[in-house]
Design a protein around this motif. Structure first.
Motif, short mmCIF file in Angstrom:
data_model
loop_
_atom_site.label_atom_id
_atom_site.label_comp_id
_atom_site.label_asym_id
_atom_site.label_seq_id
_atom_site.Cartn_x
_atom_site.Cartn_y
_atom_site.Cartn_z
N LYS A 1 -3.93 29.79 -6.76
CA LYS A 1 -3.00 29.73 -6.66
C LYS A 1 -3.45 30.21 -4.55
CE LYS A 1 -0.55 32.87 -8.92
NZ LYS A 1 -0.89 32.71 -9.99
N LYS A 2 -3.50 31.26 -4.09
CA LYS A 2 -3.64 31.59 -2.67
C LYS A 2 -5.16 31.77 -2.55
CE LYS A 2 -3.41 35.62 0.85
NZ LYS A 2 -2.96 36.40 0.91
N TRP A 3 -6.40 32.32 -3.41
CA TRP A 3 -7.47 32.22 -3.48
C TRP A 3 -7.95 30.39 -3.68
CZ3 TRP A 3 -12.15 30.07 -5.91
CH2 TRP A 3 -13.21 30.89 -5.30
N LEU A 4 -6.82 29.55 -4.97
CA LEU A 4 -7.17 28.04 -4.70
C LEU A 4 -7.22 27.25 -3.35
CD1 LEU A 4 -8.06 26.07 -6.93
CD2 LEU A 4 -6.09 25.68 -7.24
N ALA A 5 -5.93 28.23 -2.16
CA ALA A 5 -6.16 27.20 -0.99
C ALA A 5 -6.66 27.86 -0.16
CB ALA A 5 -4.27 27.79 -1.22
N GLY A 6 -7.45 28.46 -0.43
CA GLY A 6 -8.24 28.32 0.70
C GLY A 6 -8.72 30.30 1.46
N GLY A 7 -7.92 30.84 0.08
CA GLY A 7 -7.81 32.78 0.51
C GLY A 7 -9.19 33.11 0.55
N ALA A 8 -9.42 34.73 1.16
CA ALA A 8 -11.15 35.12 1.51
C ALA A 8 -11.20 35.42 0.34
CB ALA A 8 -10.65 36.41 2.46
N ASP A 9 -12.62 35.55 0.22
CA ASP A 9 -13.18 36.41 -1.24
C ASP A 9 -12.67 37.88 -1.56
OD1 ASP A 9 -14.08 33.84 -1.88
OD2 ASP A 9 -15.82 34.04 -0.92
N ASP A 10 -12.81 38.63 -0.12
CA ASP A 10 -11.98 40.04 -0.57
C ASP A 10 -11.75 40.52 -1.09
OD1 ASP A 10 -11.00 39.37 1.77
OD2 ASP A 10 -11.65 40.50 3.06
N GLU A 11 -9.77 38.99 -1.27
CA GLU A 11 -9.20 39.95 -1.44
C GLU A 11 -9.42 39.78 -2.50
OE1 GLU A 11 -6.99 36.27 0.00
OE2 GLU A 11 -6.33 37.37 1.64
N LEU A 12 -10.47 39.34 -3.68
CA LEU A 12 -10.62 39.03 -5.17
C LEU A 12 -10.70 40.22 -6.15
CD1 LEU A 12 -12.30 35.69 -5.69
CD2 LEU A 12 -10.24 36.18 -6.56
N PRO A 13 -12.17 41.06 -5.52
CA PRO A 13 -12.39 42.04 -5.96
C PRO A 13 -11.20 42.67 -6.63
CG PRO A 13 -13.38 41.76 -4.16
CD PRO A 13 -12.79 41.01 -3.78
N ARG B 1 -16.04 30.59 -10.89
CA ARG B 1 -16.76 29.42 -11.09
C ARG B 1 -15.86 28.20 -10.90
NH1 ARG B 1 -22.39 29.83 -14.74
NH2 ARG B 1 -20.60 29.84 -15.50
N ASP B 2 -15.18 28.52 -11.53
CA ASP B 2 -14.58 26.56 -12.28
C ASP B 2 -13.75 26.36 -10.90
OD1 ASP B 2 -15.10 26.61 -14.60
OD2 ASP B 2 -13.60 27.28 -15.82
N ALA B 3 -12.65 28.16 -10.31
CA ALA B 3 -12.10 27.52 -9.19
C ALA B 3 -12.98 27.73 -7.91
CB ALA B 3 -11.51 29.15 -9.20
N ALA B 4 -14.02 27.11 -7.59
CA ALA B 4 -14.79 27.27 -6.42
C ALA B 4 -14.51 25.72 -6.65
CB ALA B 4 -15.96 27.85 -6.34
N ALA B 5 -15.15 25.38 -7.78
CA ALA B 5 -15.21 24.01 -8.14
C ALA B 5 -14.43 23.23 -7.41
CB ALA B 5 -16.35 23.53 -9.61
N LEU B 6 -13.21 23.37 -8.06
CA LEU B 6 -12.38 22.74 -8.02
C LEU B 6 -11.66 22.48 -6.67
CD1 LEU B 6 -9.73 21.27 -9.15
CD2 LEU B 6 -8.18 23.05 -9.56
N ARG B 7 -11.90 23.95 -6.10
CA ARG B 7 -11.00 23.97 -4.73
C ARG B 7 -13.06 23.50 -3.62
NH1 ARG B 7 -11.04 29.70 -0.85
NH2 ARG B 7 -13.65 29.87 -1.44
#
Length: 421
Positions: free
Chosen positions: A52-64, A135-141
Motif C-alpha cells: 500500500k503506502k510504501w509501495l506507492a512511494g512512502g518513506a523508508d522511516d515509516e517501516l521500522p 526486497r520484493d516490494a522494492a523491486a516491484l516499486r
C-alpha cells in the motif's frame, strides 16, 4: 552486540511475531538473554505498507517496527542477515550458517511464510514479481514507477491491494483469478462482489475463472500473460500473488509435527516443551472452529507473541480471541473478524449498493461466527466483541438499521426466520 553464549530465549524470525515477542519478554520482566535472529539484512519492519503506502512511494522511516536504538536499549541481541541451518532440539541449540552454535532454554519459531511460486513457463522472466518482503516490494516499486501495464495473477487480498496501489500510481491493471470470483477462499460472495465493483469503478479489468498458461517475453523481459483460452494480456510487469507457503522446513527437519505449518496448541506450544511457534508459520486452533488452521494476520502474530512471552515469564497466558484481518484498497477499509462455516447463514446490515455494509454470519444455533465489514468500522468492532462473548445476536434486529447496534439483543433467540439470507 556479540552472539550470546548463555542460554535464554532464542527467537528465529525477526518479523512482526518474532520482534513483538522479544519486546514483550522484556516488558514482562524476563531478565535472561533474548536473541532475535533474522535472515533479512534490516531490522524488523511493518509489512502491511509493502502493498500500500510504501509501495506507492512512502518513506523508508515509516517501516521500522521499533526505533533503531530499541534493541540495544532493551538488551535484545538482534542478528540480521543471519541464516539458521538447523535446530538441534535434543542439545537445546540452533546452528547458524557460519557454524556458530547458539544455545537456548526456550526456542520460539517465527519463520513466517514465503510466496507461492508460479510453476509455469516464463515465470523467471524479468518483470515478474512475488511480494513477501521489503526486497520484493522494492523491486516491484521500481518497476511500477516505469510501467504502463500490470497484470496481477491472483485475486486475493495481497494481489488486490497491490492492484489498487498500481491504479493510484496511474498504471493500467488487469487481474487474473482462477476461481469464479475474487477472494473465493477468504470472503463471502457479497463481499467479493463489492470488492470487484470497487476495482472495476477504478478501471481495473478482472478475469475470473481464468487460467494462466504461460508468460511471454522478449529479450528476457515479460511482455504478456497467455491465458488458457489463448488470449494474451499485454503487460510490462507481472505480480504473482497466488498464496503463501509456511516456512516450516526447520521445524520439519527437527522432527516437529507439521501439517501445512507447525502444529501448535492454543498457547503456541509445540509437542516439545522448550519450543513454541508463532505467526504465519503456525497451524493453530481457532475459537469456535473444528481442527486447526493457519491464520495469516498481524493480529494473530501479536496475539501469539503475547501468549508465548507470558508463558515464558510465568504470567497467565491470554485467551485466544476471534481472528481478525483487514485490507485497505483505495479509500475503503475491509475488516473481517472470525471465521464462518460453509453452512452458516448471513445477515446483511446496510445496503450493498452503497459500498458500506456488513455481513454477520450465524451458525445453525444462531451463534455469531464471523462478521465482514466494508467501510463499516462500528459493525466490525461490535462483531469482534460479540464473537469473544460467544453471542447470539437477534437476526431480525441485526438486519434492521432502525435498531442501533448497542440495542441488538445478543442472547439465544427462538427463530432465525427468513430475514437471514
Amino acid at each position: 552486540m556479540k552472539t550470546p553464549t548463555h542460554a535464554g530465549v532464542v527467537i528465529v524470525g525477526a518479523g512482526q511475531a518474532g520482534a513483538t515477542c522479544a519486546a514483550l519478554l522484556r516488558r514482562y520482566g524476563y531478565d535472561r538473554p533474548v536473541t532475535l535472529v533474522g535472515e533479512e539484512d534490516t531490522a524488523p519492519y511493518h509489512r502491511p505498507p509493502l502493498t500500500k503506502k510504501w509501495l506507492a512511494g512512502g518513506a523508508d522511516d515509516e517501516l521500522p517496527l521499533r526505533a533503531e536504538t530499541f534493541y540495544d536499549d532493551q538488551g535484545i541481541t538482534l542478528l540480521t542477515g543471519t541464516r539458521v541451518n538447523a535446530l538441534e532440539l535434543g542439545d537445546r541449540r540452533i546452528l547458524l550458517a557460519d557454524g556458530t552454535a547458539l544455545p537456548f532454554e526456550h526456542l520460539v519459531l517465527a519463520t513466517g511464510a514465503g510466496a507461492r511460486r508460479l510453476p509455469l513457463p516464463g515465470a523467471d522472466l524479468c518483470g515478474v514479481h512475488h511480494l513477501r518482503d521489503r526486497r520484493d516490494a522494492a523491486a516491484l516499486r521500481q518497476d511500477l514507477a516505469r510501467s504502463e501495464r500490470l497484470v496481477v495473477i491472483g485475486g486475493g487480498y495481497l494481489g488486490l491491494e497491490a492492484a489498487a496501489t498500481a491504479r493510484i500510481l496511474g498504471v493500467d491493471v488487469e487481474v487474473v483469478e482462477g476461481s469464479e470470483r475474487l477472494l473465493s477462499r477468504a470472503a463471502s460472495a457479497l463481499v467479493s462482489e463489492a470488492v470487484a465493483r470497487l476495482h472495476r469503478e477504478r478501471g481495473v479489468v478482472l478475469y475470473t475463472g481464468a487460467q494462466v498458461k504461460r508468460l511471454r517475453g522478449t529479450a528476457g523481459r515479460v511482455t504478456g500473460v497467455e491465458l488458457g483460452d489463448g488470449r494474451v494480456l499485454a503487460c510490462d510487469t507481472v505480480l504473482v500473488a497466488i498464496g503463501a507457503v509456511p516456512n516450516d522446513a526447520l521445524g520439519r527437519a527437527a522432527g516437529l509435527a507439521c501439517e501445512g505449518g507447525i502444529l501448535v496448541d492454543a498457547a503456541g506450544r509445540t509437542a516439545d516443551p522448550a519450543v513454541h511457534a508463532i505467526g504465519d508459520v503456525t497451524v493453530r486452533p481457532v475459537p469456535g472452529q473444528p481442527g486447526r488452521r493457519r491464520v495469516e494476520s498481524v493480529a494473530n502474530a501479536n496475539e501469539q507473541a503475547d501468549q508465548v512471552a507470558a508463558a515464558v515469564c510465568g504470567r497467565p497466558v491470554p485467551q485466544q480471541s476471534a481472528p481478525s484481518f483487514w485490507s485497505d484498497q483505495y479509500d475503503t477499509k475491509i475488516q473481517i473478524v472470525g471465521m464462518s462455516g460453509e453452512d452458516d447463514a448471513g445477515v446483511v446490515r446496510g445496503t450493498t449498493a452503497t459500498g458500506s455494509f456488513a455481513v454477520f454470519h450465524l451458525d445453525s444455533a444462531g451463534r455469531l461466527t464471523s462478521v465482514e465489514a466494508i467501510a463499516s468500522p462500528r459493525e466490525a468492532m461490535a462483531g469482534k466483541r460479540w464473537l469473544n462473548q460467544g453471542a447470539h445476536p437477534d437476526p431480525l434486529e441485526l438486519g434492521d438499521l432502525g435498531v442501533p447496534l448497542a440495542k441488538v439483543r445478543t442472547g439465544p433467540v427462538r427463530s432465525r426466520d427468513a430475514l437471514i439470507t
